[in-house]
Every structure is written in structure tokens, then in C-alpha cells.
Design an enzyme around this catalytic site. Sequence first.
Site, short mmCIF file in Angstrom:
data_model
loop_
_atom_site.label_atom_id
_atom_site.label_comp_id
_atom_site.label_asym_id
_atom_site.label_seq_id
_atom_site.Cartn_x
_atom_site.Cartn_y
_atom_site.Cartn_z
N HIS A 8 0.84 -1.21 0.00
CA HIS A 8 0.00 0.00 0.00
C HIS A 8 0.87 1.25 0.00
CE1 HIS A 8 -3.13 2.88 1.08
NE2 HIS A 8 -2.30 3.32 2.01
N GLU A 9 1.95 1.23 0.77
CA GLU A 9 2.83 2.40 0.86
C GLU A 9 3.58 2.67 -0.44
OE1 GLU A 9 2.73 4.36 3.38
OE2 GLU A 9 1.55 3.08 4.71
N THR A 10 3.75 1.65 -1.28
CA THR A 10 4.56 1.79 -2.49
C THR A 10 3.78 1.48 -3.76
OG1 THR A 10 5.28 -0.52 -2.24
CG2 THR A 10 6.69 1.17 -1.26
#
Length: 334
Positions: free
Chosen positions: A149-151
Site C-alpha cells: 500500500h505504501e509503495t
Amino acid sequence: MRLLEFTALSSLLVLFLLLAVSAEQCGKQAGGARCPSGMCCSNFGWCGNTQDYCGPGKCQSQCPSGPGPTPRPPTPTPGPSTGDISNIISSSMFDQMLKHRNDNTCQGKSFYTYNAFITAARSFRGFGTTGDTTRRKREVAAFFAQTSHETTGGWDTAPDGRYAWGYCYLREQGNPPSYCVQSSQWPCAPGQKYYGRGPIQISYNYNYGPCGRAIGQNLLNNPDLVATNAVVSFKSAIWFWMTAQSPKPSCHDVITGRWTPSAADRAANRLPGYGVITNIINGGLECGHGSDARVQDRIGFYRRYCSILGVSPGDNIDCGNQKSFNSGLLLETM
């Protein structure tokens, strides 16, 4: 203002000052930050070495020996693994989960490799090797879901779906600030910026500093090592995953069942499961207000990875009805 309603102007001013203080230096008001130079952290989140900071009933962490709250546990040091995480996730599974990470449109093309992940993972005792096979698989699925999700580089109509596009980005997008906060313990190096990098997008000097110390790298002087050395990059994310930040447990302890919620946690609907991990990472913005697109994105990755690894997601995977770990802290200090 949403915590208490004040009618008198003086009360409003007091609340404003308390809010400013509550996020200033240390303890639960500052996400578990520690005071420098052995100073005590007072109940109100200030650092000092007098009785007002260190005295009985006035100190919340880094207190003198004797009666008083227990200081925040030290950062776990990476050590030999008790098992082999490659028994849980193979190279082919890694490629299937992060199917489009090497797409030409991805900033992190060819950076995130299976071998780098396995090398980093084996440096942290218990990561992906704690508990039975179900718990081990869930930890791997949860770790990759949150970091994907962060990347992510995915979108709704992306080839193979949005959840096949994790690990597309390496550095924070746009023109990020320096993320430098004045600190005598973790001073910013001249000319360096501590914006998001790597799988967990680690940010701020007060995270780069202790992370670097734990993994044996001077990340304060060379934060870009997280974006140029794949093993270090994965280690930064696993360090975050394994490290508790009071009052939050570690993501590792939650997903492996080692965390037992307190009465306050249960009252806040923070029950064991993937949802609490989202709360740990970004609960102040994403949790506690019903359905949130960011939370659903994290869940979407998790469900896909659980399916690939052949394990059920478990209970309590959403945090829409959970209070964040930081909610109510002002009331607790008044």
C-alpha cells in the site's frame, strides 16, 4: 476541540496550550519518542530532569529506578532467525505477489529482489518464523500488504488489478520536505532529507536514526542508503515492523498473537487482527470513522496475498470502528 467543549475563552486557551505541548517532545503525546541525554519524560510529554519530570506520579517513561511507570522497551536488535522464512514464501510466490514491481513505469524497477528480502528477513529473529504455519503466513501476507500500500503504483483498471502493483515506488513522490525535527539524540546531517524511502517509506530523522543504529548503518548521514541498497531498504521496513512504539505494540506482536489488548484497547475496539496493524501505521488518519478507501486498499492487498500464500485473513481486518492509539491522550494528561 472535539475532545471537550469549553465555553470560557480561558479554557480554550488552556486547551490550545495543552495540545501544543502534547505533541511536543516525548512519550505517548509524541508517538513514543524518547527524551535525549537520559532525561525523564513527564506525564505531559516534556523532557527534563527535575522532580516535576521525574518524580513519582509525574513521570511516564525513562523514569528513575523505583516506583513509577515502566519505561518504553528498547528497540529489538536484529539477530539470527529461529527458522527459515523461505519455507513460507518462495521466489515464485514473491514474484506473483509483486507481479508488476519491475514494470517500466515503476520507479523501483529491478530494485526490490527476493534475495534482498530473504537476506534482510533472516537478520530479524522471529520475523516470519514465529508460531504455527498459519501465523507465519499471515505475518508475511500482512507485511507485504502494508508495504505494498505504501509503495503502490496500481489503479482500479490496472492490468491484473490494482493489488498486483505493490512495490512500484521507492522514494516519496513530489517534492517532499526535509522531515527534519530538532533532536539532540538524532541530529539531522547537513544537506540530508529524511523523506519516505523503501517499502515502509520510513520518514523523519527520529526514525532514520534508531533504525540505522539497530541495523548497523549510519542512516542519519546517508538516508538515501534506504533507496540504493535493497537489503538495507528491506531491513528498514522490517525494523519498523518489529519495533513497538508505546503506547502501540509492534506489528509483529499483533499478527503473531503475542499482543494481548488491554481493557482500554478493548474499549476502543482494538482487537487482535490485521486492522490493528493499520491502526499502528496510520490510525490517526485512517481509522475510527467507518469505511476509508486507504484502509480498504490495505485490506485488498492483504486478501490477495493471503490467497496466494494459502491462509485465511483472520478476524478484525478493518479498523473503521477502532479508535486510534493516539485518541484521548489529552484527556489522560489533564
